[in-house]
Motif scaffolding. Structure first.
Motif, short mmCIF file in Angstrom:
data_model
loop_
_atom_site.label_atom_id
_atom_site.label_comp_id
_atom_site.label_asym_id
_atom_site.label_seq_id
_atom_site.Cartn_x
_atom_site.Cartn_y
_atom_site.Cartn_z
N LEU A 85 88.22 107.02 41.60
CA LEU A 85 88.49 105.70 40.22
C LEU A 85 89.04 104.93 41.20
CD1 LEU A 85 90.29 108.24 38.02
CD2 LEU A 85 88.15 107.59 37.71
N ALA A 86 89.79 104.57 42.32
CA ALA A 86 90.56 103.41 42.77
C ALA A 86 89.65 102.64 43.15
CB ALA A 86 91.07 104.29 43.48
N VAL A 87 88.04 103.36 44.05
CA VAL A 87 87.54 102.79 44.69
C VAL A 87 86.60 102.18 43.53
CG1 VAL A 87 85.30 102.94 46.17
CG2 VAL A 87 87.17 104.70 46.77
N ALA A 88 85.84 103.25 42.15
CA ALA A 88 85.55 102.11 41.54
C ALA A 88 85.86 100.78 41.06
CB ALA A 88 85.34 103.47 40.69
N ARG A 89 87.06 100.68 40.31
CA ARG A 89 88.25 100.10 40.47
C ARG A 89 88.20 98.73 41.08
NH1 ARG A 89 89.64 97.63 35.14
NH2 ARG A 89 90.51 99.73 34.87
N LEU A 90 88.58 99.60 41.95
CA LEU A 90 88.25 98.16 43.50
C LEU A 90 87.73 97.63 43.28
CD1 LEU A 90 90.97 97.32 45.64
CD2 LEU A 90 89.36 98.36 47.42
N SER A 91 86.13 98.11 43.41
CA SER A 91 85.22 97.46 43.53
C SER A 91 84.44 96.18 42.54
CB SER A 91 83.50 98.30 43.57
OG SER A 91 82.10 97.57 43.90
N ARG A 92 85.07 96.40 41.23
CA ARG A 92 84.80 95.92 39.85
C ARG A 92 86.08 94.65 39.90
NH1 ARG A 92 85.41 100.67 37.31
NH2 ARG A 92 87.71 100.72 36.49
N ILE A 93 86.91 94.91 41.16
CA ILE A 93 87.89 93.50 41.08
C ILE A 93 87.37 92.88 41.81
CG2 ILE A 93 90.18 92.68 41.80
CD1 ILE A 93 91.54 96.11 40.88
N VAL A 94 87.08 92.82 43.13
CA VAL A 94 86.48 91.88 44.57
C VAL A 94 85.47 91.26 44.39
CG1 VAL A 94 87.70 93.47 46.06
CG2 VAL A 94 85.80 94.70 46.03
N THR A 95 84.68 92.28 43.90
CA THR A 95 83.40 91.83 43.03
C THR A 95 83.21 90.90 42.10
OG1 THR A 95 82.24 93.52 41.48
CG2 THR A 95 81.69 93.34 44.69
N SER A 96 83.99 90.49 41.00
CA SER A 96 84.54 90.22 40.09
C SER A 96 84.79 88.44 40.32
CB SER A 96 85.74 90.14 39.52
OG SER A 96 86.95 90.31 39.38
N ALA A 97 84.23 87.93 39.58
CA ALA A 97 84.68 86.17 39.41
C ALA A 97 86.28 86.28 39.22
CB ALA A 97 84.07 85.02 39.36
N SER A 98 86.96 85.03 39.24
CA SER A 98 88.49 84.54 38.93
C SER A 98 88.29 84.31 37.30
CB SER A 98 88.22 83.48 39.92
OG SER A 98 87.80 82.17 39.91
N ILE A 99 87.19 83.89 36.70
CA ILE A 99 87.26 83.28 35.35
C ILE A 99 86.63 85.06 34.50
CG2 ILE A 99 86.42 81.55 35.66
CD1 ILE A 99 83.76 82.62 34.85
N ASP A 100 86.47 86.25 35.31
CA ASP A 100 87.04 87.33 35.08
C ASP A 100 87.71 88.36 34.35
OD1 ASP A 100 84.17 87.20 34.87
OD2 ASP A 100 83.50 88.39 36.32
N LEU A 101 89.01 87.81 35.20
CA LEU A 101 90.26 88.44 34.59
C LEU A 101 91.53 87.34 34.66
CD1 LEU A 101 89.42 91.25 37.75
CD2 LEU A 101 89.63 91.56 35.46
N GLN A 102 90.89 86.37 33.89
CA GLN A 102 91.83 85.29 33.75
C GLN A 102 93.61 85.45 33.63
OE1 GLN A 102 90.19 82.89 30.57
NE2 GLN A 102 88.54 82.33 31.71
N ASP A 103 94.06 86.70 33.36
CA ASP A 103 95.14 87.47 32.88
C ASP A 103 95.49 87.65 34.21
OD1 ASP A 103 94.95 86.36 30.23
OD2 ASP A 103 94.85 88.22 29.52
N TYR A 104 94.73 88.09 35.35
CA TYR A 104 95.37 88.74 36.47
C TYR A 104 94.79 88.18 37.59
CZ TYR A 104 97.29 92.10 33.70
OH TYR A 104 98.04 93.09 31.68
N THR A 105 94.51 86.33 37.43
CA THR A 105 94.16 85.88 38.73
C THR A 105 95.54 85.17 38.94
OG1 THR A 105 91.69 86.06 38.22
CG2 THR A 105 92.32 84.57 39.11
N TYR A 106 95.46 85.24 40.33
CA TYR A 106 96.76 84.45 40.62
C TYR A 106 96.37 83.40 41.79
CZ TYR A 106 101.21 83.55 43.47
OH TYR A 106 102.46 82.85 43.96
#
Length: 956
Positions: free
Chosen positions: A228-249
């Motif tokens: 589950l951690a690998v799957a979540r990490l994969s979604r984060i590192v391959t996402s664009a910054s606009i996909d996680l606007q509330d959590y993009t720093y």
């Protein structure tokens, strides 16, 4: 949380704070505070009941006064009363006051716990959050006992709001840290792992922190979190910054969550599933690729967030130590940071490369940066960065570059900061000994070390020089010549005088043929340093003088005159006076033969492991990251470099402890000669080192001057728990009143890995702890066992881990033996344990239908391809239990072959390029009311003879 409206403002509190700030002196402030305390006390004790607003205002004033540093001894009950209010602001102030001022021993804890229970049961998310925050802030054992079972239910409940889940996870994390024994590990543990899939990233972040801590305590319970951690990490590192606007720093997607996920993965070895491992590798490669991209912002926050994820990814790569490509890329990335303008990045790069140097895959890549590290050592302004540069040089050192690194360290030592000189001296001494091929180079290095930084050279270092010179005939003459030349300097450090006195007293005759180093010149040179030395050194020089009388009879009269002088015979120090009297008397009455016997040359020291090298693997004083403990240790690191990297970042105090054993008496230079009338042969110089040992037949460079010579206990062996491991891979294999040995094994195809845990059950530390795996000649060709080093010191009540890598080359019937040796209470303990490495551990199940089973059975019809055994079952044979046991043997079951038949089929992989097929039939029937089993095995090739005894044991 709801915003505070203007009507909730407390004007009286604002006026009071303003008055305090306007006070001109401390006395005026105390006077104003005392006045306010008197007013508040009168309000609380008055007959008129206060409303919620007034209570809140006065409690806030008390809280402010407490924060100013004044004691508050009333108002606690009013704060507890605020907890029952239905107004958020009043309840908030009540919880805030309790969190700050109420201690765990307060009589109000029961009332507070009741109020918290009411709020947790209210299902009002705002009130639940306040209650959870209070529990986490107080964190007392009483609260843990009261709520440890309730908080997990709130955390995994389906109707709990996201904000409450976050608070519950962090609250549970706090209780687990303060009272880990009270947090139950029940069925909720499996459900909390699935919070990593939650849509709310705040919940995922809080849950990751909780799971990371719990996984360190019970890794098996949270093993499913890896995927589950690998799957979540994969979604984060391959996402664009606009996909996680509330959590993009600053253009970095969820950096804090990424760091936490990477830390969670460091609690486990690399995933065994090929697809999962490939996905994780892609994530790490993506993070490394993003580090090469141009920055999207020039602000420091962007680079900090980006580098935080990068360094944690590199830490995971180093921890797994299984992907050579990633390790080399990580090393190259860190190499770019070595010349970065930011000091913190240079520091972190050096620190990470110290660990990276321990890997056999990346050690050569780390060595390519040696010139950059040496330059940093000479030019860096920050002393902490220079210290990390020393650590990295130490970690990257091997036989190919040891002379260069030692020379650079010695060169830097002359101008090094005083705060790190001791550490550099110890590391130079360790490297010089560890990689000494030419012993003359070792002698030169240590003498140069004494010359440059004699004040920081401990006695243990020059003891090693003496020991090595005595044990090596080919270096004795060179050592005598070198110390003689070094002593001619106008100013010599006292440690150099000690070394010179010892070596010339033993081997001065080897250079006496040169007129420039005649016996009288040697004596005069040593005696010229006599008056400048301390009492222990003078005692050693007196011992050297009496040795000179034996070596050079022509200087006997000169030395006797010195011994007769009033400065010696009437010396204020009793030790020096006694030596002078006894040595003078011995030289006067003893014959030449007796002198030669009493003062003969020191024999070689017994062959023992070096005290310096034996202590290199002691645990670090502090962990690099919080709460990461043993779970972040190297998985596949190279032995030699792993030792270097582990010691590289140690403090001088820890390195010094590694050079000497804490319970060993320190050598004393104030030894006493035996009375001359007894004439018992004794070695004078051994008195100075507290060693009186018989000569050893062989001489070795790495021997131990300082080890004690107590008797060893007989070897203890036990096979009591061995049969249990036929059907399982984890458990305790050996235990006595001193030591407990546990095993955890995993096998895949022809490879296996065994984690061995050694637990000290006593209140005394184990010293000189060492292990070795022994096999007979036949087994050595059939089974390869590679052992990683184990910590030589095990503290009282502590546990250490050792990794054994196993490769099955061909079929085998014997088992390797683990030999453990350690010193406990002055007695050498020897233990031999049979390792449960059996052929069935490498079985791979094969699934097939019943017709396929019998078809293959008929194909294996040669007599030499079948073996059969009949045995009586010890207990009533239950079908389900029997199936469970044979499943643990990695046997694939084939159902419905006939009545009373348990049929199994499996393949066994002996090497990676070929395997054997083995078929097994287990028949169960009753014979004279006795349950009997017949086991038939067919196998290919015919040369493979299968032992049925282990299978019979499983089914019994």
């Amino acid at each position: 949380m709801p915003a505070v409206s203007k009507g909730d403002g407390m004007r009286g509190l604002a006026v009071f704070i303003s008055d305090i700030r306007n006070c001109k002196s401390k006395e005026a402030e105390v006077k104003r505070i005392n006045k306010e305390l008197a007013n508040i006390r009168s309000k609380f004790k008055g007959d008129k009941a206060l409303d919620g607003y007034s209570k809140k205002k006065y409690v806030c004033k008390l809280l402010f006064i407490f924060l100013l540093g004044h004691d508050i001894d009333f108002g606690h009950m009013e704060a507890v009363n605020l907890l029952s209010s239905n107004k958020y602001t009043e309840k908030q102030i009540g919880y805030l006051f309790i969190s700050v001022l109420v201690n765990s021993n307060s009589e109000l804890i029961r009332l507070i716990n009741n109020a918290i229970k009411n709020d947790l049961a209210s299902r009002n998310p705002t009130f639940m959050n306040l209650a959870l925050h209070c529990i986490a802030n107080v964190g007392s054992r009483e609260m843990a006992e009261a709520f440890a079972s309730d908080i997990p239910r709130i955390l995994v409940a389906g109707d709990t709001m996201d904000s409450v889940k976050q608070s519950a996870a962090l609250c549970l994390l706090r209780l687990n840290r303060t009272s880990p024994d009270l947090v139950p590990m029940g069925e909720w543990t499996a459900r909390v792992v699935h919070l990593l899939n939650d849509q709310h990233l705040g919940v995922v972040t809080a849950a990751t922190s909780l799971i990371t801590t719990l996984a360190q305590k019970s890794p098996d319970d949270f093993k499913t979190s890896v995927s589950l951690a690998v799957a979540r990490l994969s979604r984060i590192v391959t996402s664009a910054s606009i996909d996680l606007q509330d959590y993009t720093y600053y253009f970095v997607a969820a950096p804090w969550l990424s760091v936490k996920l990477l830390r969670l993965l460091q609690c486990y070895p690399p995933p065994e599933d090929a697809s999962l491992r490939s996905r994780l590798t892609e994530c790490l490669e993506t993070i490394l690729n993003k580090a090469q991209e141009p920055p999207k912002s020039k602000k420091v926050q962007h680079s900090n967030a980006k580098n935080a994820v990068l360094f944690e990814a590199i830490a995971l790569i180093i921890h797994h130590d299984s992907e050579p490509n990633l390790l080399v890329r990580a090393c190259n990335q860190l190499g770019q940071f070595l010349q970065h303008r930011e000091t913190n990045l240079r520091y972190l790069a050096l620190e990470s490369m110290c660990t990276l140097a321990s890997s056999e895959f990346s050690h050569e890549a780390v060595k390519t940066h040696i010139e950059t590290v040496i330059s940093a050592l000479k030019t860096e302004r920050d002393v902490s960065v220079r210290q990390r540069a020393v650590d990295l040089l130490y970690a990257m050192c091997d036989r190919s570059n040891s002379k260069q690194i030692v020379a650079e360290m010695l060169s830097y030592l002359e101008t090094a900061d005083y705060s790190i000189r001791e550490e550099i001296v110890l590391k130079v001494a360790i490297l010089a000994e560890k990689y000494a091929v030419d012993y003359t180079w070792y002698v030169d290095t240590i003498l140069n070390l004494i010359r440059i930084a004699g004040d920081y050279v401990s006695e243990e270092v020059w003891y090693r020089v003496i020991q090595i010179v005595i044990n090596r005939d080919d270096v004795q003459g060179y050592a005598a010549k070198t110390v003689f030349e070094a002593l001619q300097a106008p100013a010599c450090h006292e440690n150099l005088v000690k070394v010179g006195g010892y070596i010339l007293g033993e081997f001065g005759n080897l250079i006496a043929g040169d007129p420039r180093s005649s016996p009288l010149v040697q004596f005069n040179l040593l005696h010229s340093k006599f008056h400048l030395c301390s009492v222990p050194t003078r005692a050693l020089l007196l011992s050297a003088y009496i040795k000179f009388i034996n070596l050079f009879p022509e200087v006997k009269g000169t030395i006797q005159d010195v011994l007769r002088s009033d400065s010696q015979l009437r010396n204020a120090d009793v030790e020096l006076q006694q030596r002078a009297v006894e040595y003078l008397r011995l030289s006067c009455i003893a014959s030449t033969d007796i002198l030669a016997t009493v003062l003969e040359e020191m024999p070689p020291f017994p062959e023992r492991e070096s005290s310096i090298l034996a202590k290199l693997k002691k645990k670090k004083g502090s962990s690099k990251l919080p709460d990461m403990d043993d779970s972040r240790k190297n998985v596949n690191g190279n032995t030699e470099h792993a030792e270097d990297a582990e010691v590289a970042s140690k403090t001088p105090q820890f390195l010094l402890e590694e050079l000497i054993s804490t319970d060993r008496p320190h050598p004393s230079s104030s030894a006493t000669m035996l009375p001359t009338r007894t004439m018992v042969p004794s070695h004078t110089f051994t008195d100075n080192l507290n060693v009186n040992s018989a000569p050893s037949s062989g001489a070795s460079l790495l021997v131990d001057v300082f080890s004690d010579f107590s008797s060893a206990a007989p070897t203890e062996s036990s096979d009591e728990h061995f049969p249990r491991f036929v059907c399982k891979n984890n458990g305790v294999i050996y235990e006595n009143q001193l030591l407990q040995i546990g095993l955890k094994s995993e096998y895949r195809q022809n490879l296996g890995r065994m984690y061995v845990f050694y637990g000290n059950k006593t209140s005394t530390q184990f010293q000189s702890f060492s292990t070795s795996v022994s096999s007979n000649d036949v087994l050595c060709s059939q089974l390869n066992v590679q052992e990683k080093p184990v910590d030589p010191l095990i503290e009282a009540g502590a546990q250490v881990q050792q990794i054994l890598n196993i490769e099955c080359v061909s079929d085998f019937s014997d088992t390797p033996v683990l030999n453990i040796q350690f010193r406990y209470g002055g007695t050498l303990q020897n233990i031999a344990v049979k390792l449960p490495v059996m052929l069935n551990k490498f079985f791979q199940p094969t699934e097939m239908m019943s017709q396929d089973f019998f078809q293959r059975w008929k194909q294996l019809g040669a007599p030499q391809q079948e073996v059969q055994k009949i045995f009586k079952a010890k207990n009533q044979m239950d079908t389900d239990v029997t199936k469970a046991k044979v499943n643990s043997e990695a046997l694939g079951q084939c159902e419905h072959l006939g009545p009373s038949v348990t049929d199994l089929s499996y393949s066994i992989n002996m090497q990676s390029d070929f395997s054997f097929m083995i078929l097994l039939l287990l028949w169960c029937f009753y014979e004279s009311s006795q349950l009997t089993s017949l086991c038939s095995v067919a196998f290919t090739p015919p040369a493979l003879r299968f032992r049925c005894s282990s299978v019979g044991r499983c089914g019994s």
